[in-house]
Design a protein around this motif. Structure first.
Motif, short mmCIF file in Angstrom:
data_model
loop_
_atom_site.label_atom_id
_atom_site.label_comp_id
_atom_site.label_asym_id
_atom_site.label_seq_id
_atom_site.Cartn_x
_atom_site.Cartn_y
_atom_site.Cartn_z
N LEU A 44 0.86 -1.18 0.00
CA LEU A 44 0.00 0.00 0.00
C LEU A 44 0.89 1.23 0.00
N THR A 45 0.55 2.22 -0.82
CA THR A 45 1.36 3.42 -0.92
C THR A 45 0.52 4.65 -0.65
N ARG A 46 0.94 5.45 0.33
CA ARG A 46 0.28 6.72 0.65
C ARG A 46 1.27 7.56 1.45
N ALA A 47 1.77 8.64 0.85
CA ALA A 47 2.86 9.44 1.42
C ALA A 47 2.51 10.05 2.78
N ASP A 48 1.26 10.45 2.99
CA ASP A 48 0.90 11.14 4.23
C ASP A 48 0.35 10.19 5.30
N ALA A 49 0.64 8.90 5.19
CA ALA A 49 0.11 7.92 6.15
C ALA A 49 1.17 7.34 7.07
N ASN A 50 2.33 7.94 7.13
CA ASN A 50 3.40 7.40 7.98
C ASN A 50 2.92 7.22 9.42
N GLY A 51 3.22 6.06 9.98
CA GLY A 51 2.82 5.74 11.34
C GLY A 51 1.39 5.21 11.46
N LYS A 52 0.64 5.20 10.37
CA LYS A 52 -0.75 4.75 10.38
C LYS A 52 -0.83 3.28 9.99
N THR A 76 1.21 -3.62 8.11
CA THR A 76 2.28 -3.07 8.93
C THR A 76 2.03 -1.57 9.00
N GLN A 77 2.67 -0.88 9.92
CA GLN A 77 2.54 0.58 9.94
C GLN A 77 3.24 1.16 8.72
N PHE A 78 2.66 2.24 8.20
CA PHE A 78 3.27 2.93 7.06
C PHE A 78 4.60 3.55 7.49
N VAL A 79 5.62 3.31 6.70
CA VAL A 79 6.94 3.90 6.89
C VAL A 79 7.38 4.40 5.53
N ILE A 80 7.80 5.64 5.46
CA ILE A 80 8.22 6.28 4.22
C ILE A 80 7.16 6.06 3.14
N GLY A 81 5.89 6.21 3.53
CA GLY A 81 4.77 6.16 2.58
C GLY A 81 4.37 4.78 2.09
N SER A 82 4.80 3.72 2.77
CA SER A 82 4.51 2.38 2.28
C SER A 82 4.23 1.42 3.44
#
Length: 145
Positions: A44-52, A76-82
């Motif tokens: 999953l890719t979303r740049a503004d979701a880090n930590g989500k 997994t938690q988003f890290v660097i948008g992924s």
């Protein structure tokens, strides 16, 4: 061109390519007692979701995100948008898939539902006949309202 239409077109092409390039044989009848199902996974890719965290929910074909989950997984938690997810033990069949990112961290992990401001993707026709990869790109997300 509508982004949802483009997403579904690309997804269908990728699934067809997956079936053509990596055919699998369903288990023989003698092996059914030990067969544990297929795996649905992806990035999953979303740049503004880090930590989500995102949630994958497979429901009966044609059902809505509020329906009971037949299969449920979190990413997994988003890290660097992924982020990645992987759900094993999925039986062959047709499903509707929902993936959403819990942007405010208030989803109940045992029965997660999106709320205002969360990002989501709906895939109306997921046909599981083998291990399946469903990736969601940055531009594929809609905002839940």
């Amino acid at each position: 061109m509508n982004r949802k239409f483009l997403f579904y077109t690309i997804l269908i092409c990728l699934i067809i390519l997956l079936f053509l390039s990596c055919p699998t044989v369903p288990p023989e009848e003698d092996d059914w007692d030990t067969f544990t199902g297929y795996t649905v996974s992806g990035t999953l890719t979303r740049a503004d979701a880090n930590g989500k965290t995102a949630y994958l929910k497979l429901v009966a074909h044609g059902e809505f995100y509020t329906s009971d989950a037949l299969y449920l997984d979190s990413s997994t938690q988003f890290v660097i948008g992924s982020a990645t997810y992987s759900k094993g033990g999925v039986s062959a069949g047709n499903y509707t898939g929902w993936i959403f990112i819990d942007m405010n961290g208030n989803a109940n992990p045992s029965d997660p539902l999106p709320d205002t401001g969360d990002y989501y993707v709906e895939n109306e026709n997921i046909n599981i006949t083998s291990d399946t990869v469903i990736n969601v790109l940055e531009g594929d997300w809609d905002t839940f309202t």
